[in-house]
Design an enzyme around this catalytic site. Sequence first.
Site, PDB file in Angstrom:
ATOM      1  N   ARG B 270      36.397  45.798  53.200  1.00 30.01           N
ATOM      2  CA  ARG B 270      37.285  45.328  54.271  1.00 30.01           C
ATOM      3  C   ARG B 270      37.947  46.551  54.884  1.00 30.01           C
ATOM      4  NH1 ARG B 270      42.284  45.887  51.671  1.00 30.01           N
ATOM      5  NH2 ARG B 270      42.257  44.994  49.579  1.00 30.01           N
ATOM      6  N   HIS B 274      44.710  44.097  52.751  1.00 26.09           N
ATOM      7  CA  HIS B 274      44.434  42.866  51.997  1.00 26.09           C
ATOM      8  C   HIS B 274      44.846  41.635  52.806  1.00 26.09           C
ATOM      9  CE1 HIS B 274      44.703  39.767  48.949  1.00 26.09           C
ATOM     10  NE2 HIS B 274      46.001  39.733  49.063  1.00 26.09           N
ATOM     11  N   TYR B 284      45.996  53.276  48.427  1.00 25.03           N
ATOM     12  CA  TYR B 284      44.987  53.196  47.365  1.00 25.03           C
ATOM     13  C   TYR B 284      43.562  53.536  47.826  1.00 25.03           C
ATOM     14  CZ  TYR B 284      44.676  48.455  49.403  1.00 25.03           C
ATOM     15  OH  TYR B 284      44.566  47.388  50.262  1.00 25.03           O
TER      16      TYR B 284
END
Lengths: 325, 371
Positions: B270, B274, B284
């Site tokens: 993606r 999120h 991250y």
Amino acid sequence: MAQMTMIQAINDAMRVELKRDEKVLVFGEDVGVNGGVFRATENLHAEFGEDRVFDTPLAESGIGGLAIGLAVQGFRPVPEIQFFGFVFEVMDSIAGQMARYHFRTGGSFEMPITIRSPFGGGVHTPEMHADSLEGLMAQTPGLKVVIPSTPYDAKGLLISAIRDNNPVVFLEHMKLYRSFREEVPEGEYTIPLGKADVKREGKDISIIAYGAMVHEALKAADELEKEGYSAEVVDLRTVSPLDIETIIASVEKTNRAIVVQEAQKQAGVAANVVAEINDRAILSLEAPVLRVAAADTVFPFSQAESVWLPNYKDIIETAKKVLTF
Amino acid sequence: MASKTKNAKLEVASQLDAVDKEFQTFQILNEEGEVVNEKALPDLTDEQLQELMRRMVYTRILDQRSISLNRQGRLGFYAPTAGQEASQIASHFALEKEDFILPGYRDVPQVIWHGLPLSKAFLWSRGHYQGFENTAALNVLPPQIIIGAQYVQTAGVALGLKKKGEKAVAITYTGDGGTSQGDFYEGINFASAYQVPAIFVVQNNGFAISTPRHKQTAAKTLAQKAVAAGIPGIQVDGMDPLAVYVAVKDARERAINGEGPTLIETLTYRYGPHTMSGDDPTRYRTKELDSEWEKKDPLVRFRKYLENKGIWNEEMENAAIEQAKEEIKEAIKEADQAPKQKVSDLISIMSKELPSNLKEQYEIYKEKESK
């Protein structure tokens, strides 16, 4: 009419509904050939076949999910959770999922699921089998929670639960499974969900109870009568939604009440009943409404059960406090 | 006195081999849009190939618009989809109307292509009670929020389809993190035990929010989790629309022929956060990793493939973009016209016939809201 134990009445209710509606499916751990660990589904597999009555893999959340998916496909699932102490494994399926689908889909999907499960103390089960966890269920919007106290009620209520288009948690007290028999009609009859039953009429105090505690309450009422007190015993039968009308009518008649539950005292059904009485009938009361309940410990097993479980003596003691207030 | 135990040696080499069993990643189109697996090419007409491309372009635009609508406060909950178009749209392209979808929260595009009007999807995003109203005939459930719950329910929907003798499958989606849930195992295992027509898709986009795939499990692939359940597990290049299409089509055929469920792991990515609720992927993920995956982009490679075949051009692409923008504008307008929600509305959708407590509360709120 036949004399039946509660377990026979429950078995008969499922037989009646399996026969009446081909969308009814009965499944769970060991419910097939074995007929259930308590024999609740005795002979149903032989009578209706593997397609209608079947074993599941050993996984409660899977059983809950299976029930939801089958309901989505138009079936009327009657899953068994082998012991209600195992409910935490299936808590999301029950409280997080099936109780919400009607809401989440704006009414597109109904969940006509009846989860049957044995619970309750006094029969020396292993640890984590016997807990009274109806309070958790009763706090969940979208669920009906039914707890019968007699064979006759069990059959009529279970038939109603299976026919209901909402998820119903149907809790069967293990101590009542074979403790006595009574006349139970053959064939179908229903007892409406959400309706309490006055099991004994009285005028001095209302003892409001459900499940096995109904029998302790009746025993207490007999003892109190010897001392000149007339106690009315109200069996809730459905703990969610509550039959407010019957509770309030009884309290307005007797002006005194106690509420009895086998579960731990904290939160729970009895606290809710007390709150409803205070909300709606406080001016009818001659004394505070007190509770009889177990200590707020985890459910102890085997030898410790008899010390821990509330009984008729506790009920008499609490009733007298209210009667002599 | 304790006797000395013999130094017995268990022969585990073959078992260890099974753990290390290699799953080949199934691919048809490489990053350049070249066919690398000629014999696996699906039997799709030019029109179907164009339609698949059009839907992927549409979905990419829908994602961009949804993100900006969300930033303007005009949308509610939103989980970005860019990067996952092949995994989502090509898997859906292999389905039929009668197939039943149990989506995860990122899988709104499949639900839209299955027939949920875009305006209703927007209402769902806002938490409006009309989002999934009147959807009983669509063969979809609302996107699942509790990760894994859709897997156990899929076993049930598929068992229902089997009992009714319908020629249809239940398909569900989760992510790489979802495969760590108990419900993941219970779902694929129940489906296996009953040999039901189900397809379990794991969209492995490398991160469960921030937790990287390798921290979920030491298993080399997620596809191999199927082995323990006794069902086929397929790992597929999730940036390759043709490979995803073929994997799902094949699983569907086997399911309908009574050969049971399949687990499909799609390797995807993606590009966005999120969800739009405050996630910052730069905490991250590295830019290098992002650009490595952007090179694999499903739209880029499929566009190249179609252009080489001479069946796609800039004009068609722009038409698809314009159509998406227009329809999104209309859908938002429509969603804005939905009635303002009242507590009495929410009470009335708890069940068809309200229990006594809700009947009472309904009257109380109705009275309050009429003032």
